[in-house]
Design a protein around this motif. Structure first.
Motif, PDB file in Angstrom:
ATOM      1  N   ARG A 197      -2.593   2.586  -9.334  1.00  0.00           N
ATOM      2  CA  ARG A 197      -4.049   2.498  -9.490  1.00  0.00           C
ATOM      3  C   ARG A 197      -4.689   3.798  -9.066  1.00  0.00           C
ATOM      4  NH1 ARG A 197      -2.121  -2.323  -8.681  1.00  0.00           N
ATOM      5  NH2 ARG A 197      -3.046  -4.158  -9.616  1.00  0.00           N
ATOM      6  N   VAL A 198      -5.892   4.033  -9.545  1.00  0.00           N
ATOM      7  CA  VAL A 198      -6.638   5.229  -9.177  1.00  0.00           C
ATOM      8  C   VAL A 198      -6.994   5.143  -7.702  1.00  0.00           C
ATOM      9  CG1 VAL A 198      -8.766   6.515  -9.582  1.00  0.00           C
ATOM     10  CG2 VAL A 198      -7.568   5.479 -11.493  1.00  0.00           C
ATOM     11  N   CYS A 199      -6.889   6.252  -6.998  1.00  0.00           N
ATOM     12  CA  CYS A 199      -7.249   6.294  -5.580  1.00  0.00           C
ATOM     13  C   CYS A 199      -8.768   6.152  -5.449  1.00  0.00           C
ATOM     14  CB  CYS A 199      -6.781   7.602  -4.961  1.00  0.00           C
ATOM     15  SG  CYS A 199      -7.226   7.760  -3.227  1.00  0.00           S
ATOM     16  N   PRO A 200      -9.247   5.185  -4.684  1.00  0.00           N
ATOM     17  CA  PRO A 200     -10.696   4.998  -4.567  1.00  0.00           C
ATOM     18  C   PRO A 200     -11.394   6.098  -3.773  1.00  0.00           C
ATOM     19  CG  PRO A 200      -9.544   3.432  -3.159  1.00  0.00           C
ATOM     20  CD  PRO A 200      -8.504   4.162  -3.951  1.00  0.00           C
ATOM     21  N   SER A 201     -10.661   6.825  -2.942  1.00  0.00           N
ATOM     22  CA  SER A 201     -11.319   7.848  -2.124  1.00  0.00           C
ATOM     23  C   SER A 201     -11.413   9.210  -2.813  1.00  0.00           C
ATOM     24  CB  SER A 201     -10.609   7.990  -0.785  1.00  0.00           C
ATOM     25  OG  SER A 201      -9.262   8.344  -0.983  1.00  0.00           O
ATOM     26  N   CYS A 202     -10.401   9.576  -3.633  1.00  0.00           N
ATOM     27  CA  CYS A 202     -10.462  10.891  -4.283  1.00  0.00           C
ATOM     28  C   CYS A 202     -10.549  10.803  -5.803  1.00  0.00           C
ATOM     29  CB  CYS A 202      -9.267  11.750  -3.875  1.00  0.00           C
ATOM     30  SG  CYS A 202      -7.681  11.154  -4.478  1.00  0.00           S
ATOM     31  N   GLY A 203     -10.192   9.669  -6.398  1.00  0.00           N
ATOM     32  CA  GLY A 203     -10.306   9.487  -7.840  1.00  0.00           C
ATOM     33  C   GLY A 203      -9.143  10.034  -8.650  1.00  0.00           C
ATOM     34  N   PHE A 204      -8.035  10.368  -8.007  1.00  0.00           N
ATOM     35  CA  PHE A 204      -6.881  10.922  -8.708  1.00  0.00           C
ATOM     36  C   PHE A 204      -5.868   9.836  -9.036  1.00  0.00           C
ATOM     37  CE2 PHE A 204      -8.571  14.908  -7.605  1.00  0.00           C
ATOM     38  CZ  PHE A 204      -7.893  15.893  -8.314  1.00  0.00           C
ATOM     39  N   TYR A 205      -5.178  10.019 -10.176  1.00  0.00           N
ATOM     40  CA  TYR A 205      -4.071   9.163 -10.569  1.00  0.00           C
ATOM     41  C   TYR A 205      -3.054  10.024 -11.291  1.00  0.00           C
ATOM     42  CZ  TYR A 205      -1.339   5.457 -12.727  1.00  0.00           C
ATOM     43  OH  TYR A 205      -0.309   4.640 -13.118  1.00  0.00           O
ATOM     44  N   ARG A 208       0.858  -1.181   0.000  1.00  0.00           N
ATOM     45  CA  ARG A 208       0.000   0.000   0.000  1.00  0.00           C
ATOM     46  C   ARG A 208       0.896   1.234   0.000  1.00  0.00           C
ATOM     47  NH1 ARG A 208      -5.168  -0.598  -0.740  1.00  0.00           N
ATOM     48  NH2 ARG A 208      -6.279  -0.813   1.160  1.00  0.00           N
ATOM     49  N   MET A 209       0.395   2.309  -0.582  1.00  0.00           N
ATOM     50  CA  MET A 209       1.126   3.570  -0.556  1.00  0.00           C
ATOM     51  C   MET A 209       0.167   4.698  -0.237  1.00  0.00           C
ATOM     52  SD  MET A 209       1.768   4.406  -4.569  1.00  0.00           S
ATOM     53  CE  MET A 209       2.076   6.130  -4.302  1.00  0.00           C
ATOM     54  N   GLU A 210       0.696   5.838   0.057  1.00  0.00           N
ATOM     55  CA  GLU A 210      -0.129   6.988   0.417  1.00  0.00           C
ATOM     56  C   GLU A 210      -0.454   7.803  -0.829  1.00  0.00           C
ATOM     57  OE1 GLU A 210       0.922  10.998   2.614  1.00  0.00           O
ATOM     58  OE2 GLU A 210       0.902   9.314   4.026  1.00  0.00           O
ATOM     59  N   CYS A 211      -1.716   8.150  -0.987  1.00  0.00           N
ATOM     60  CA  CYS A 211      -2.145   8.994  -2.099  1.00  0.00           C
ATOM     61  C   CYS A 211      -1.603  10.406  -1.889  1.00  0.00           C
ATOM     62  CB  CYS A 211      -3.671   9.008  -2.169  1.00  0.00           C
ATOM     63  SG  CYS A 211      -4.330  10.141  -3.408  1.00  0.00           S
ATOM     64  N   PRO A 212      -0.971  11.012  -2.893  1.00  0.00           N
ATOM     65  CA  PRO A 212      -0.427  12.360  -2.706  1.00  0.00           C
ATOM     66  C   PRO A 212      -1.501  13.434  -2.565  1.00  0.00           C
ATOM     67  CG  PRO A 212      -0.040  11.591  -4.950  1.00  0.00           C
ATOM     68  CD  PRO A 212      -0.631  10.450  -4.188  1.00  0.00           C
ATOM     69  N   GLN A 213      -2.714  13.171  -3.035  1.00  0.00           N
ATOM     70  CA  GLN A 213      -3.800  14.155  -2.957  1.00  0.00           C
ATOM     71  C   GLN A 213      -4.487  14.135  -1.595  1.00  0.00           C
ATOM     72  OE1 GLN A 213      -2.903  15.767  -6.140  1.00  0.00           O
ATOM     73  NE2 GLN A 213      -4.972  16.351  -5.668  1.00  0.00           N
TER      74      GLN A 213
END
Length: 62
Positions: A42-50, A28-33
């Motif tokens: 993969r696209v972040c499921p919580s914010c939808g950013f890639y 797992r990694m941390e979404c930058p957004q």
């Protein structure tokens, strides 16, 4: 007709099957957004950013 060369023992078969139990959990990694945990590449499921772009629209129920 094919003839079996040698039989695979029960212990050998069971060892092979037990390898699935040794697999680690996915990375797992941390979404930058939004800084939520997500799968890499993969696209972040919580914010939808890639890759710093909005890939999908996510309805925020907050």
């Amino acid at each position: 007709m094919g003839v079996q060369q040698s039989r695979r023992s029960k212990s050998r078969t069971r060892k092979k099957r037990s390898m699935w139990a040794r697999l680690d959990t996915p990375t797992r990694m941390e979404c930058p957004q939004c800084h939520e945990a997500k799968m890499p590449h993969r696209v972040c499921p919580s914010c939808g950013f890639y890759k710093n772009r909005e890939a999908i629209k996510v309805n925020a129920a907050e």
